[in-house]
Enzyme design. Structure first.
Site, PDB file in Angstrom:
ATOM      1  N   ARG A   1       0.819  -1.213   0.000  1.00 45.94           N
ATOM      2  CA  ARG A   1       0.000   0.000   0.000  1.00 45.94           C
ATOM      3  C   ARG A   1       0.855   1.266   0.000  1.00 45.94           C
ATOM      4  O   ARG A   1       0.380   2.357  -0.289  1.00 45.94           O
ATOM      5  CB  ARG A   1      -0.967  -0.025   1.194  1.00 45.94           C
ATOM      6  CG  ARG A   1      -2.122   0.925   1.074  1.00 45.94           C
ATOM      7  CD  ARG A   1      -3.397   0.506   1.809  1.00 45.94           C
ATOM      8  NE  ARG A   1      -3.237  -0.339   2.966  1.00 45.94           N
ATOM      9  CZ  ARG A   1      -2.788   0.066   4.165  1.00 45.94           C
ATOM     10  NH1 ARG A   1      -2.440   1.319   4.355  1.00 45.94           N
ATOM     11  NH2 ARG A   1      -2.691  -0.796   5.148  1.00 45.94           N
TER      12      ARG A   1
ATOM     13  N   TYR B   1     -16.580  14.857 -16.658  1.00 43.84           N
ATOM     14  CA  TYR B   1     -17.049  13.470 -16.644  1.00 43.84           C
ATOM     15  C   TYR B   1     -18.169  13.342 -15.586  1.00 43.84           C
ATOM     16  O   TYR B   1     -18.068  13.918 -14.506  1.00 43.84           O
ATOM     17  CB  TYR B   1     -15.868  12.553 -16.328  1.00 43.84           C
ATOM     18  CG  TYR B   1     -16.274  11.150 -15.994  1.00 43.84           C
ATOM     19  CD1 TYR B   1     -16.899  10.350 -16.944  1.00 43.84           C
ATOM     20  CD2 TYR B   1     -16.052  10.617 -14.735  1.00 43.84           C
ATOM     21  CE1 TYR B   1     -17.297   9.064 -16.636  1.00 43.84           C
ATOM     22  CE2 TYR B   1     -16.441   9.332 -14.422  1.00 43.84           C
ATOM     23  CZ  TYR B   1     -17.067   8.566 -15.372  1.00 43.84           C
ATOM     24  OH  TYR B   1     -17.459   7.298 -15.076  1.00 43.84           O
TER      25      TYR B   1
ATOM     26  N   ASP C   1      -8.084  17.463 -16.206  1.00 39.67           N
ATOM     27  CA  ASP C   1      -8.320  16.069 -16.573  1.00 39.67           C
ATOM     28  C   ASP C   1      -7.939  15.926 -18.048  1.00 39.67           C
ATOM     29  O   ASP C   1      -8.581  16.499 -18.925  1.00 39.67           O
ATOM     30  CB  ASP C   1      -9.796  15.718 -16.335  1.00 39.67           C
ATOM     31  CG  ASP C   1     -10.084  14.238 -16.534  1.00 39.67           C
ATOM     32  OD1 ASP C   1      -9.449  13.632 -17.428  1.00 39.67           O
ATOM     33  OD2 ASP C   1     -10.956  13.688 -15.835  1.00 39.67           O
TER      34      ASP C   1
ATOM     35  N   LYS D   1      -8.782   4.457 -19.787  1.00 42.14           N
ATOM     36  CA  LYS D   1      -9.122   4.811 -21.161  1.00 42.14           C
ATOM     37  C   LYS D   1      -7.894   4.649 -22.068  1.00 42.14           C
ATOM     38  O   LYS D   1      -7.458   3.543 -22.275  1.00 42.14           O
ATOM     39  CB  LYS D   1      -9.716   6.215 -21.183  1.00 42.14           C
ATOM     40  CG  LYS D   1     -10.722   6.501 -20.031  1.00 42.14           C
ATOM     41  CD  LYS D   1     -12.017   5.739 -20.165  1.00 42.14           C
ATOM     42  CE  LYS D   1     -12.915   5.808 -18.930  1.00 42.14           C
ATOM     43  NZ  LYS D   1     -13.248   7.127 -18.428  1.00 42.14           N
TER      44      LYS D   1
HETATM   45  C1  LIG Z   1     -13.766   7.675 -17.160  1.00 34.02           C
HETATM   46  C2  LIG Z   1     -13.349   9.036 -16.756  1.00 34.02           C
HETATM   47  C3  LIG Z   1     -13.029   9.326 -15.425  1.00 34.02           C
HETATM   48  C4  LIG Z   1     -13.178   8.309 -14.315  1.00 34.02           C
HETATM   49  O1  LIG Z   1     -12.238   7.286 -14.444  1.00 34.02           O
HETATM   50  P1  LIG Z   1     -12.480   5.779 -13.929  1.00 34.02           P
HETATM   51  O2  LIG Z   1     -11.188   5.130 -14.287  1.00 34.02           O
HETATM   52  O3  LIG Z   1     -13.672   5.242 -14.617  1.00 34.02           O
HETATM   53  O4  LIG Z   1     -12.675   5.876 -12.451  1.00 34.02           O
HETATM   54  C5  LIG Z   1     -12.580  10.598 -15.115  1.00 34.02           C
HETATM   55  N1  LIG Z   1     -12.468  11.546 -16.076  1.00 34.02           N
HETATM   56  C6  LIG Z   1     -12.783  11.307 -17.361  1.00 34.02           C
HETATM   57  C7  LIG Z   1     -12.643  12.385 -18.375  1.00 34.02           C
HETATM   58  C8  LIG Z   1     -13.232  10.051 -17.739  1.00 34.02           C
HETATM   59  O5  LIG Z   1     -13.567   9.831 -19.024  1.00 34.02           O
END
Ligand SMILES: *Cc1c(COP(=O)(O)O)cnc(C)c1O
Length: 415
Positions: free
Chosen positions: A73, A127, A192, A217
């Site tokens: 951790r 998101y 982001d 992603k």
């Molecule tokens: C999917 C997504 C998230 C969240 O990510 P997870 O891995 O699903 O927790 C945050 N920001 C954006 C732009 C996303 O597309």
């Protein structure tokens, strides 16, 4: 804190080279080619005095302990390779990986709230789940939503963070990151960068102190890893590591391995999918069945578009493209944000952010462009026939009396 500080690591190499080599620089010396996967949860040490000192050091600064790891951790060598590589790509000192994108955002919010700075300024759209986390105040934060021009005025003495996305999920709205970073003054800006990836945009170069990814992603890129990561300076990373240690949202080492492997092909995946997406966006724009197409100036593999007909019919009709939430995989995915990814956002907020009930979000993969177009073209066909019925809904971009068979490109309409 100097938000423009440069990476502390060795001479800069081109992005494509970093993608393949960063986080692996020690392997050849060790006689290895593929990075080892260290699945250990704990690590033996016969020197408990020394271990105590290292734990104390971590509790003070959050710096990665020198020497052998202590406990899973606290940090993992395989995950650390991915963190090193992503930091090199984003041009930051370091990066801290988490179990998901939402775990990464949670850690950032906790890091700020724990210093008493609970107020967050944010720009829609974000998101859906990020929006929800802020709006619901689940972590005790209070959010002020504003547009980019309103950021400076929205800042308060207790503002700990400004949160933006560009291109934004799901509308692909783009922001001027440099201007926004300027408006933030000394308040950390979190960008982001999930949609753009460091291949198309490096927000830290424009003054963002924190660059967040849903690594689920594009970074993973194959739809088989769930992960999040924050690229940032060493000082902020220390706090994030301490929070990760205390709250436990760690990334599994196997996921760290898969992400490092994914990064090697990130530049070529993003460029290839972007070229296909640009061509699909061009064809959709010229298509009389399509009311609006949103495709970012910086490019990318995401397209948002609004049909004149029922978007649910398009989702039901695709065959090659997978109707599924998420994005950034080698295969193409399509979804209806108002029903799925942004369902959790209250209807008026959703619509106010430009997420209409007609909007579809397409994540373009690595398939052949003609095969993808054939699938889209076929899936859109019923839209043409159904346009007369659906155009009566309140949210329709087309007047009810508009002929469903018109072939001219309709002018963009905004609400
Ligand atoms: C999917 C997504 C998230 C969240 O990510 P997870 O891995 O699903 O927790 C945050 N920001 C954006 C732009 C996303 O597309």
């Amino acid at each position: 804190m100097d938000t423009t500080s440069l990476p502390s690591s060795p001479a800069r190499r081109a992005l494509d080279t970093e993608a393949v080599h960063a986080g692996r620089d020690d392997l050849a010396r060790q006689g290895l080619h593929a990075p080892p996967i260290d699945l250990s949860t704990t690590y033996p040490s016969y020197d408990s005095r020394g271990e105590a000192a290292r734990i104390d050091a971590f509790a003070t600064t959050g710096a990665e302990p020198d020497g052998p790891p202590v406990y899973g951790r606290l940090g993992n060598p395989t995950v650390a390779r991915f963190e090193t590589a992503l930091a090199r790509l984003e041009g930051t000192d370091t990066a801290v990986a988490f179990a998901s994108g939402m775990a990464a955002l949670t850690a950032v919010l906790l890091a700020r709230a724990s210093t008493g700075l609970r107020h967050v300024v944010a720009v829609r759209p974000l998101y859906g789940c990020s929006d929800h986390l802020l709006t619901a105040g689940l972590l005790g934060s209070e959010v002020t939503w504003t547009d980019p021009a309103g950021i400076a005025d929205a800042l308060r003495p207790d503002t700990g963070l400004v949160v933006v996305e560009s291109p934004a999920n799901p509308t692909l709205a783009e922001l001027d990151m440099r201007a926004i970073a300027h408006s933030c003054g000394s308040v950390p800006l979190l960008a982001d960068n999930t949609f753009a990836t460091p291949v198309l945009q490096r927000p830290a170069e424009h003054g963002a102190r924190l660059v967040l990814h849903s690594a689920t992603k594009y970074l993973g890129g194959h739809g088989d890893v769930m992960a999040g990561v924050v690229a940032c300076d060493e000082e902020f990373a220390g706090r994030l590591r301490q929070i990760r240690f205390a709250t436990g949202g760690v990334l599994h080492p196997l996921a760290g391995y898969l992400l490092l492997r994914g990064l090697a092909t990130l530049p070529i995946r993003v460029r290839a999918a972007s070229a296909t997406a640009a061509e699909l966006a061009r064809r959709l724009t010229a298509d009389p069945r399509v009311a609006h197409v949103h495709y970012p100036r910086i490019g990318g593999a995401m397209i948002a578009f609004e049909t004149y007909g029922d978007p649910h019919e398009v989702i039901a009709a695709v065959r090659l493209i997978t109707p599924a939430v998420s994005l950034g995989s080698v295969d193409s995915l399509i979804q209806h944000p108002a029903s799925i990814s942004h369902r959790v956002v209250e209807e008026t907020d959703r619509r106010g952010a430009g997420v209409s009930d007609r909007l579809l979000r397409l994540s373009v993969g690595l398939e052949d462009v003609e095969d993808l177009w054939a699938d889209l073209d076929r899936a859109l066909a019923p839209v043409l026939r159904g346009a007369g019925n659906c155009a009566t809904s309140h949210n329709s971009p087309a007047p009810a009396d508009e002929p469903a068979t018109a072939t001219a490109l309709r002018p963009s309409r905004t609400r």
